[in-house]
Design an enzyme around this catalytic site. Structure first.
Site, short mmCIF file in Angstrom:
data_model
loop_
_atom_site.label_atom_id
_atom_site.label_comp_id
_atom_site.label_asym_id
_atom_site.label_seq_id
_atom_site.Cartn_x
_atom_site.Cartn_y
_atom_site.Cartn_z
N ASP A 72 0.66 -1.23 -0.02
CA ASP A 72 0.01 -0.28 -0.10
C ASP A 72 0.84 1.21 -0.12
O ASP A 72 1.83 1.21 0.69
CB ASP A 72 -0.83 -0.04 1.27
CG ASP A 72 -2.17 0.85 0.95
OD1 ASP A 72 -2.69 0.98 -0.02
OD2 ASP A 72 -2.57 1.67 2.24
N HIS A 169 -7.32 10.22 5.92
CA HIS A 169 -6.64 9.13 6.67
C HIS A 169 -6.96 9.45 8.09
O HIS A 169 -6.65 10.68 8.37
CB HIS A 169 -5.14 9.08 6.39
CG HIS A 169 -5.01 8.34 5.14
ND1 HIS A 169 -3.93 8.90 4.18
CD2 HIS A 169 -5.29 7.19 4.59
CE1 HIS A 169 -4.16 8.04 3.12
NE2 HIS A 169 -4.70 7.13 3.63
N GLY A 198 -8.97 5.73 3.86
CA GLY A 198 -9.59 6.74 4.77
C GLY A 198 -10.86 6.32 5.32
O GLY A 198 -11.75 7.13 5.53
N SER A 200 -11.96 4.56 7.81
CA SER A 200 -12.30 4.12 9.21
C SER A 200 -13.28 5.06 9.84
O SER A 200 -12.83 6.63 9.61
CB SER A 200 -11.09 4.17 10.04
OG SER A 200 -10.07 3.10 9.70
N ASN A 219 -10.44 0.55 2.35
CA ASN A 219 -9.34 0.33 3.35
C ASN A 219 -9.56 0.77 4.67
O ASN A 219 -10.17 1.75 5.08
CB ASN A 219 -7.97 1.28 2.75
CG ASN A 219 -7.31 0.97 1.81
OD1 ASN A 219 -7.60 0.05 1.09
ND2 ASN A 219 -6.11 1.30 1.69
#
Length: 277
Positions: A72, A169, A198, A200, A219
Site C-alpha cells: 500500500d 486518513h 480513509g 475508518s 481500506n
C-alpha cells in the site's frame, strides 16, 4: 474486486504492522469466509522491515481463506518490484503528490511491472489528507476530477483507482462528508473498480452509498490500530509482565473489528465458520 463491484459489495483492505495484526486479519478472513486484502507495507516496513512481507505472504499461503497480499502507498518502483518478486498479489503506487503527467508516468511504469508479474495495480488521483499510520485531525485535500480520472485510467492501465472525495486518513473531530455526486461521476467515467482510503469511522450508511457508486475496495487501518492499542492498554495492569498475554489481547481486538468490517462490506460471503462477540 470486479466481482465485488458487480455485486455492490467490497473487499476490505486491512493494514498490518506486526505478527499479531497479520494473525488477526487472517483469522477474520477464515471466520467470515469473506475475501480480504492483507496490506503489508509500505509504511509498515519502517517497523517490520522485509520480515513483515515474508510474514504476510506465509500467513496468506498457509490459510484456507481468500487472502491477497498488497503493498500500500508505495512511491518507489524498486520497492514495488521487490514485493512483486516476493509474490505480492497486488501493489498500490502513490503518485498523488505529483503533477498529473508525472503521476501518469510513474503509475504506468508500476502497472507494467505488476502486470508482468501477474499482479494487479492500484493508482491514486487526488490528494488524500492525513497520516495513514497515526490518527490526526486532518481535513480533506484536493478532490479527484472525474474527467482527469478517466484519462488517468486510460493512460496508465491501472486495475483500480483510489479516489479523493472528502475522505481522509485517520479520524477527525468533525464528521467526514463524502461527495457522493462526484463519486458517482467518477464511477460513470472509469471502467475500473474504485478504492476508498480513509474509511475508518465512516457511518455504515456512507459506506453502503460508496459501494453503490463503484467502490469495491475499502481500506481500514485506524480502527484496527485503535482496537489493538486500547486492548493492550487495558491488559497491561493485570498482565504487565505477560508479554504474550498482552499481545494476544491486542490480536483478539483487531480480529473482532476485522471480522465485523469484512461482513459489513461483503454480507453475502459464505457462512462464517465461527462467530466473534
Amino acid at each position: 474486486m470486479t466481482e465485488a463491484a458487480r455485486g455492490r459489495t467490497a473487499v476490505a483492505g486491512f493494514t498490518a504492522y506486526n505478527l499479531e495484526t497479520v494473525q488477526a486479519i487472517r483469522a477474520a478472513a477464515e471466520a467470515t469466509g469473506a475475501p480480504v486484502i492483507l496490506q503489508a507495507g509500505a509504511s509498515g516496513f519502517r517497523h517490520g522491515g522485509w520480515a513483515l512481507a515474508h510474514l504476510a505472504l506465509a500467513a496468506a499461503a498457509d490459510s484456507s481463506a481468500r487472502i491477497g497480499v498488497h503493498l500500500d502507498h508505495s512511491r518507489d518502483l524498486e520497492e514495488i518490484r521487490a514485493c512483486l518478486d516476493l509474490g505480492y498479489t497486488s501493489v498500490m503506487v502513490d503518485g498523488s503528490h505529483l503533477p498529473f503527467r508525472e503521476n501518469v508516468e510513474l503509475t504506468r511504469e508500476a502497472a507494467e511491472l505488476a502486470h508482468a508479474a501477474g499482479a494487479w495495480v492500484e493508482g491514486e488521483l487526488g490528494a488524500l489528507a492525513g497520516d495513514e499510520d497515526r490518527s490526526t485531525d486532518a481535513r480533506s485535500g484536493a478532490f479527484t476530477d472525474p474527467r482527469e480520472a478517466a484519462r488517468f485510467v486510460e493512460e496508465t492501465g491501472v486495475d483500480a483507482l483510489a479516489v479523493a472525495v472528502g475522505n481522509v486518513h485517520g479520524f477527525t473531530s468533525t464528521p467526514v462528508r463524502l461527495d457522493f455526486d462526484r463519486l458517482a461521476e467518477i464511477h460513470a467515467s472509469c471502467p475500473v473498480p474504485l478504492v476508498l482510503h480513509g474509511a475508518s469511522g465512516l457511518p455504515p450508511a456512507d459506506r453502503e452509498a460508496a459501494l453503490d457508486r463503484g467502490v469495491a475496495k475499502v481500506n481500514v487501518n485506524t480502527e484496527l490500530r485503535q482496537a489493538f492499542l486500547a486492548a493492550v492498554e487495558e491488559a497491561l495492569p493485570d498482565d504487565g509482565h505477560d508479554l504474550a498475554g498482552v499481545l494476544a489481547a491486542g490480536r483478539r481486538a483487531v480480529e473482532r473489528v476485522a471480522h465485523r468490517t469484512a461482513l459489513e462490506l461483503a454480507p453475502t460471503s459464505p457462512a462464517p465458520s465461527s462467530s466473534l462477540k
